[in-house]
Design a protein around this motif. Sequence first.
Motif, short mmCIF file in Angstrom:
data_model
loop_
_atom_site.label_atom_id
_atom_site.label_comp_id
_atom_site.label_asym_id
_atom_site.label_seq_id
_atom_site.Cartn_x
_atom_site.Cartn_y
_atom_site.Cartn_z
N LEU A 1 0.83 -1.22 0.00
CA LEU A 1 0.00 0.00 0.00
C LEU A 1 0.86 1.27 0.00
O LEU A 1 0.53 2.26 -0.65
CB LEU A 1 -0.94 0.01 1.21
N LEU A 2 1.98 1.23 0.71
CA LEU A 2 2.79 2.44 0.79
C LEU A 2 3.83 2.54 -0.32
O LEU A 2 4.34 3.62 -0.60
CB LEU A 2 3.45 2.55 2.16
N ARG A 3 4.15 1.40 -0.96
CA ARG A 3 5.17 1.41 -2.01
C ARG A 3 4.59 1.68 -3.38
O ARG A 3 5.20 2.32 -4.22
CB ARG A 3 5.91 0.06 -2.01
N GLU A 4 3.39 1.18 -3.60
CA GLU A 4 2.85 1.15 -4.96
C GLU A 4 2.49 2.53 -5.48
O GLU A 4 2.68 2.82 -6.66
CB GLU A 4 1.61 0.24 -4.97
N VAL A 5 1.98 3.38 -4.60
CA VAL A 5 1.46 4.67 -5.05
C VAL A 5 2.13 5.78 -4.25
O VAL A 5 2.14 5.73 -3.02
CB VAL A 5 -0.07 4.72 -4.81
N PRO A 6 2.68 6.80 -4.93
CA PRO A 6 3.24 7.94 -4.19
C PRO A 6 2.17 8.53 -3.27
O PRO A 6 1.04 8.76 -3.71
CB PRO A 6 3.62 8.93 -5.29
N PHE A 7 2.54 8.75 -2.02
CA PHE A 7 1.55 9.22 -1.05
C PHE A 7 1.09 10.62 -1.46
O PHE A 7 1.89 11.53 -1.62
CB PHE A 7 2.19 9.25 0.34
N GLY A 8 -0.21 10.78 -1.63
CA GLY A 8 -0.75 12.04 -2.13
C GLY A 8 -1.45 11.85 -3.47
O GLY A 8 -2.32 12.61 -3.84
N MET A 9 -1.05 10.76 -4.19
CA MET A 9 -1.66 10.51 -5.51
C MET A 9 -2.73 9.43 -5.40
O MET A 9 -2.71 8.62 -4.47
CB MET A 9 -0.61 9.98 -6.49
N LEU B 1 9.11 7.16 -1.33
CA LEU B 1 10.54 7.49 -1.53
C LEU B 1 11.39 6.82 -0.45
O LEU B 1 12.50 6.36 -0.72
CB LEU B 1 10.75 9.00 -1.52
N ALA B 2 10.87 6.78 0.76
CA ALA B 2 11.59 6.12 1.85
C ALA B 2 11.81 4.65 1.49
O ALA B 2 12.93 4.12 1.59
CB ALA B 2 10.82 6.25 3.15
N LEU B 3 10.75 4.00 1.04
CA LEU B 3 10.87 2.57 0.70
C LEU B 3 11.79 2.39 -0.50
O LEU B 3 12.61 1.47 -0.54
CB LEU B 3 9.48 1.97 0.44
N ASP B 4 11.64 3.26 -1.47
CA ASP B 4 12.50 3.17 -2.65
C ASP B 4 13.97 3.26 -2.23
O ASP B 4 14.83 2.54 -2.73
CB ASP B 4 12.14 4.29 -3.63
#
Length: 512
Positions: free
Chosen positions: A326-334, A411-414
């Motif tokens: 959930l947190l990796r797939e989509v940039p938070f905010g989009m 970005l953190a996960l990336d």
Amino acid sequence: MTDSFYLTTPIYYVNDSPHIGHAYTSLACDVLARFKRLQGTDVLFLTGTDEHGQKVEKAAAQAGLPPQQFADDVSKRFQQLIACLQFSPDDFIRTTEPRHKHSATALWQALEEKGDIYLDRYQGWYAIRDETFVAESDLIVDTNGHKRAPSGADVEWVEEESYFFRLSRWQKPLLDHYRAHPDAIAPASRLNEVVRFIESGLKDLSISRTTFTWGIPVPSNDKHVMYVWIDALANYLSALNYPNGSAQQKARWPADLHVIGKDILRFHAVYWPALLMSAGLPPPRRIFAHGWWTHEGQKISKSVGNVIDPFALVDEWGVDAIRYFLLREVPFGMDGNFSRSALITRINSDLANGIGNLSMRVLTLIQRQCDGSVPACPPEQWQDPDKALLAQADKLYGVVAGYLDDQAFHLALDHIWQLIAASDRYIDQQQPWRLKDSDPARMKVVLYTLSDVLRSIALVGLAFMPQQMDALCSMLSLETSQRNFQHWQSRLVSGTPLPAPHVLFPRVEPPK
Ligand code: ME8
């Protein structure tokens, strides 16, 4: 003095069971709360349920239950979601609790004392599904010629006596506030949206209803119940026992962060700060409005009936895989579209083949070649590639902390996965399995380097994937007292026995 951090999710309506959208907001807060606690911050992470209003009253009637009993049942489901996804809130507020009613009433009285509440008549449209008044100019007309709210919700005509809040008075203070604090709303596009809305002119807000009773009575006139949004927003203060909180509770205000979906931005970024300023309290420091999960392109919502059940997902894929996805797939905010195939791809490529495979390779080699204990690694034997990888790992915490201060989870996960990729390249270049006979001391240095990099990954990963990153910490024999950022700079101790490793993330079958 320890830093403190007060962060909140919206309180969710109890008209129906939780879905993946609710899990998403709470997850984002949970990762921040866990990360901050690992930093040594004194965190208050609040969530809860919004139980009054027409929408809930109607759902209870449809279920044939008294509203309180219905709210009790559904609120329990939200509490079960917390356990299921391993969220770690410090408090769970329900708007039917006496402590909340007390605070909401006190807030009303503060506005009244300020002269910001007056009695008049409301005439206009109301959307029960959205629990919002809809201006004539915002109505849309569907293909059958029916008037609807911009969200597509049904509207009904309401004409009744109502109390109003002098929102118009707060237009300039709100604009001044956002000019002085552009970080108070994120992402930036949402700030612009809010500022444009305020600049277009604020009308006074109807804040009470008389045509139903499922709500908190207006203090001086119990023919009225408070508008559910006034009631709901007050929750952020009731958890601090407003207005009678201890000095420590008072010091928690203003909230550091309200995480919400973009659907409820106006309530949080316009009405709420105005109510607070009127009550003599500062507005929240920051509001982050994230995007919507869609399913086949449509917003996932209980009312639309296209929900994705978070309990079933966790059952099928495991809690950490869902949290990661959930947190990796989509940039938070989009906005993002939920798809099973994207989930499976992430599980296989990032979790099973990424962190899972790296840990297994390193820890299995240590078991076999180093008698199952952290290998020896005298610093004078470090070579440039070892130093480079360790330096990259040492920087991980600072970079991830910076991204999380901006709520940039993706970005953190990336960034964490860049270190995993660098470790994969390093292991392929160094080929420690070949060094056993030719240069056992070098093999140990390589495996030590990799195991200490795993320590860094496990520590920053704890907030995101608490279950398996804690398991990784255990596989590295990291003391529980060391599993935090105060110990970021310590390294694994050579000679420490390590347990036999196990698979963290099994591969799953790709979709047919
Ligand atoms: O609005 N995608 O409650 P609610 C992402 N009680 N997030 C979603 C989502 C989706 N498809 N659907 C819901 C209320 N959410 C009020 C709040 S606060 C003082 C009162 C998440 O049950 C998102 O956070 O309708 C959204 O803002 C919230 O759930 C709405 O939950």
